[in-house]
Write a protein that holds these residues in place. Structure first.
Motif, PDB file in Angstrom:
ATOM      1  N   ILE A 158      24.735  48.862  46.418  1.00 19.41           N
ATOM      2  CA  ILE A 158      25.378  47.906  47.325  1.00 19.41           C
ATOM      3  C   ILE A 158      24.446  46.725  47.584  1.00 19.41           C
ATOM      4  CG2 ILE A 158      26.044  47.582  49.740  1.00 19.41           C
ATOM      5  CD1 ILE A 158      27.458  50.186  49.665  1.00 19.41           C
ATOM      6  N   ARG A 159      23.178  47.004  47.797  1.00 17.21           N
ATOM      7  CA  ARG A 159      22.202  45.941  48.063  1.00 17.21           C
ATOM      8  C   ARG A 159      22.092  44.999  46.862  1.00 17.21           C
ATOM      9  NH1 ARG A 159      17.579  45.797  51.629  1.00 17.21           N
ATOM     10  NH2 ARG A 159      15.981  44.399  50.857  1.00 17.21           N
ATOM     11  N   PHE A 160      22.054  45.572  45.667  1.00 18.88           N
ATOM     12  CA  PHE A 160      21.938  44.761  44.455  1.00 18.88           C
ATOM     13  C   PHE A 160      23.187  43.910  44.257  1.00 18.88           C
ATOM     14  CE2 PHE A 160      22.433  44.115  39.856  1.00 18.88           C
ATOM     15  CZ  PHE A 160      21.210  43.537  39.552  1.00 18.88           C
ATOM     16  N   SER A 161      24.360  44.509  44.446  1.00 16.77           N
ATOM     17  CA  SER A 161      25.607  43.774  44.252  1.00 16.77           C
ATOM     18  C   SER A 161      25.772  42.664  45.284  1.00 16.77           C
ATOM     19  CB  SER A 161      26.805  44.727  44.302  1.00 16.77           C
ATOM     20  OG  SER A 161      26.901  45.368  45.557  1.00 16.77           O
ATOM     21  N   ALA A 162      25.256  42.900  46.514  1.00 17.45           N
ATOM     22  CA  ALA A 162      25.347  41.876  47.559  1.00 17.45           C
ATOM     23  C   ALA A 162      24.513  40.648  47.205  1.00 17.45           C
ATOM     24  CB  ALA A 162      24.889  42.448  48.896  1.00 17.45           C
ATOM     25  N   THR A 216      30.365  38.352  37.509  1.00 19.77           N
ATOM     26  CA  THR A 216      31.750  38.818  37.389  1.00 19.77           C
ATOM     27  C   THR A 216      31.841  40.332  37.328  1.00 19.77           C
ATOM     28  OG1 THR A 216      32.352  36.798  36.193  1.00 19.77           O
ATOM     29  CG2 THR A 216      33.862  38.665  36.015  1.00 19.77           C
ATOM     30  N   LEU A 217      30.965  40.961  36.557  1.00 17.95           N
ATOM     31  CA  LEU A 217      31.000  42.421  36.434  1.00 17.95           C
ATOM     32  C   LEU A 217      30.713  43.096  37.771  1.00 17.95           C
ATOM     33  CD1 LEU A 217      29.225  43.027  32.991  1.00 17.95           C
ATOM     34  CD2 LEU A 217      31.666  43.209  33.528  1.00 17.95           C
ATOM     35  N   LEU A 218      29.758  42.544  38.518  1.00 16.42           N
ATOM     36  CA  LEU A 218      29.440  43.131  39.814  1.00 16.42           C
ATOM     37  C   LEU A 218      30.573  42.915  40.811  1.00 16.42           C
ATOM     38  CD1 LEU A 218      25.631  42.349  40.254  1.00 16.42           C
ATOM     39  CD2 LEU A 218      26.717  44.554  39.809  1.00 16.42           C
ATOM     40  N   GLN A 271      34.746  45.498  44.086  1.00 22.81           N
ATOM     41  CA  GLN A 271      36.096  45.204  44.572  1.00 22.81           C
ATOM     42  C   GLN A 271      36.815  46.400  45.202  1.00 22.81           C
ATOM     43  OE1 GLN A 271      37.233  41.977  44.652  1.00 22.81           O
ATOM     44  NE2 GLN A 271      38.745  42.903  46.000  1.00 22.81           N
ATOM     45  N   PRO A 272      36.708  47.615  44.639  1.00 24.00           N
ATOM     46  CA  PRO A 272      37.369  48.756  45.286  1.00 24.00           C
ATOM     47  C   PRO A 272      36.933  48.975  46.733  1.00 24.00           C
ATOM     48  CG  PRO A 272      36.742  49.335  43.056  1.00 24.00           C
ATOM     49  CD  PRO A 272      36.118  48.002  43.337  1.00 24.00           C
ATOM     50  N   GLY A 273      35.650  48.752  47.020  1.00 22.62           N
ATOM     51  CA  GLY A 273      35.166  48.889  48.386  1.00 22.62           C
ATOM     52  C   GLY A 273      35.769  47.841  49.305  1.00 22.62           C
ATOM     53  N   LEU A 274      35.936  46.616  48.796  1.00 21.15           N
ATOM     54  CA  LEU A 274      36.555  45.556  49.584  1.00 21.15           C
ATOM     55  C   LEU A 274      38.032  45.856  49.830  1.00 21.15           C
ATOM     56  CD1 LEU A 274      34.954  42.399  47.901  1.00 21.15           C
ATOM     57  CD2 LEU A 274      34.264  43.531  50.020  1.00 21.15           C
ATOM     58  N   TRP A 275      38.700  46.421  48.837  1.00 15.96           N
ATOM     59  CA  TRP A 275      40.102  46.816  49.026  1.00 15.96           C
ATOM     60  C   TRP A 275      40.216  47.888  50.099  1.00 15.96           C
ATOM     61  CZ3 TRP A 275      40.928  47.256  43.053  1.00 15.96           C
ATOM     62  CH2 TRP A 275      41.253  45.986  42.543  1.00 15.96           C
ATOM     63  N   LEU A 276      39.314  48.858  50.045  1.00 22.80           N
ATOM     64  CA  LEU A 276      39.366  49.952  51.016  1.00 22.80           C
ATOM     65  C   LEU A 276      39.123  49.451  52.429  1.00 22.80           C
ATOM     66  CD1 LEU A 276      39.731  53.003  51.320  1.00 22.80           C
ATOM     67  CD2 LEU A 276      37.255  53.264  51.051  1.00 22.80           C
ATOM     68  N   GLN A 277      38.339  48.399  52.557  1.00 26.62           N
ATOM     69  CA  GLN A 277      38.069  47.842  53.890  1.00 26.62           C
ATOM     70  C   GLN A 277      39.326  47.293  54.559  1.00 26.62           C
ATOM     71  OE1 GLN A 277      34.623  45.172  54.154  1.00 26.62           O
ATOM     72  NE2 GLN A 277      33.745  46.223  52.386  1.00 26.62           N
TER      73      GLN A 277
END
Length: 331
Positions: free
Chosen positions: A259-263, A269-271, A276-282
């Motif tokens: 999560i830290r790396f992706s932030a 684009t790949l990240l 994205q699934p975590g953002l959808w779940l939010q």
């Protein structure tokens, strides 16, 4: 020097915010007053060099949920209980003071809640997959796939179910306020209520995304640990349970680093696809907050920022000063 990431969580009628050196809890009362508690972070996971190491620092999120989060929720429940209307017209404030969520009742509730979460998301999928695999004579890999599928389904159903509860929906509003306040700060915006409201209720470092990452990573790590062929059957089941619990800190550490790396690389684009699934779940765990919720989140964020040497617009502090009452949160 690494960037400081601010975070927190929603509690009952309020928000907890955590910085580099302190944390603050702001709770809104029925009268519109904001009760604020602010204190230094003392746990080793925050103060020691070991606690800042990659894969170890992810334990800080677990500690926050189990330590700071539990204390904050108990305190906010205490305040909410004092705000409850009395059942009779002859009651007085002393009666109201007896409505406390603390002691054996509070910690017993916390222990049961923790046991329920571990049982539901980690032990039950293991048990169900073992039964199904044994009944159908499935292979070890099929067993592991069933366990992962059951864990994901339970996780999704749980958040879907609680989203219909009125009190939980209100807490999700404070969750959205927490995200808006942090998004506003990280974007360099003013922390006035109107400016904060312009920002998103979603955030890449959200605890919801963290939990989803934990679930997905656990599926991968637990895959080879089915203990097929171990006899007797109860020993195989015990080994499966033990391996899941013992690997949980490792899973949390990996999830946090991802999560830290992706932030830090959201432009990739790949990240973006990865998170994205975590953002959808939010969307299931956040709601658009009202202005009072945002004001409460900002009230919790300001003392944390100032303790870290961040300058806050004086006008924003002035707008909050007449609503905030300093308070004490007992351990």
């Amino acid at each position: 020097m690494s960037q400081q990431y601010y975070g927190g969580q929603a509690i009952i009628e309020g928000v907890l915010m955590r910085g580099a050196t302190t944390f603050a809890v702001a709770v809104r009362t029925a009268s519109g007053e904001i009760r604020l508690h602010h204190e230094p972070l003392k746990a080793w996971i925050y103060t020691s060099r070991l606690g800042k190491l990659p894969f170890v620092r992810g334990l800080g999120l677990l500690w926050e949920a189990l330590g700071l989060g539990v204390r904050a929720i108990m305190w906010s429940a205490d305040i909410a209980a004092q705000d409850l209307p009395l059942d009779d017209d002859d009651g007085d404030s002393e009666d109201r003071e007896t409505l406390r969520f603390q002691g054996p009742l509070a910690w017993g509730t916390v222990a049961l809640s923790f046991a329920f979460g571990i049982g539901l998301f980690f032990l039950l999928p293991t048990l169900v997959s073992g039964w199904v695999a044994e009944f159908f004579g499935a292979s070890a890999y099929t067993d592991a796939a069933i366990e992962g599928a059951v864990r994901l389904v339970l996780f999704a159903l749980y958040f879907f179910a609680i989203s219909f509860m009125k009190d939980i929906r209100r807490m999700f509003g404070f969750h959205g306020a927490e995200h808006k306040a942090i998004n506003a700060f990280e974007a360099g915006s003013n922390l006035s209520v109107s400016d904060v409201q312009r920002h998103s209720v979603q955030h890449v470092r959200c605890g919801t995304s963290f939990i989803l990452f934990v679930v997905v990573i656990s599926i991968i790590l637990f895959f080879p640990l089915s203990f097929h062929g171990v006899e007797p059957a109860w020993l195989a089941l015990l080994l499966r349970f033990a391996s899941r619990l013992l690997l949980l800190p490792i899973v949390a550490g990996i999830a946090y680093e991802l999560i830290r790396f992706s932030a830090r690389h959201q432009e990739n684009t790949l990240l973006r696809i990865f998170i994205q699934p975590g953002l959808w779940l939010q969307k299931a765990t956040t709601r658009t907050p009202d202005d009072e919720m945002v004001r409460t989140a900002v009230a919790a964020l300001i003392p944390v920022l100032e303790s870290d040497g961040v300058e806050v617009d004086p006008a924003t502090r002035t707008l909050l000063s007449d609503r905030v009452v300093l308070s004490s949160m007992t351990s």
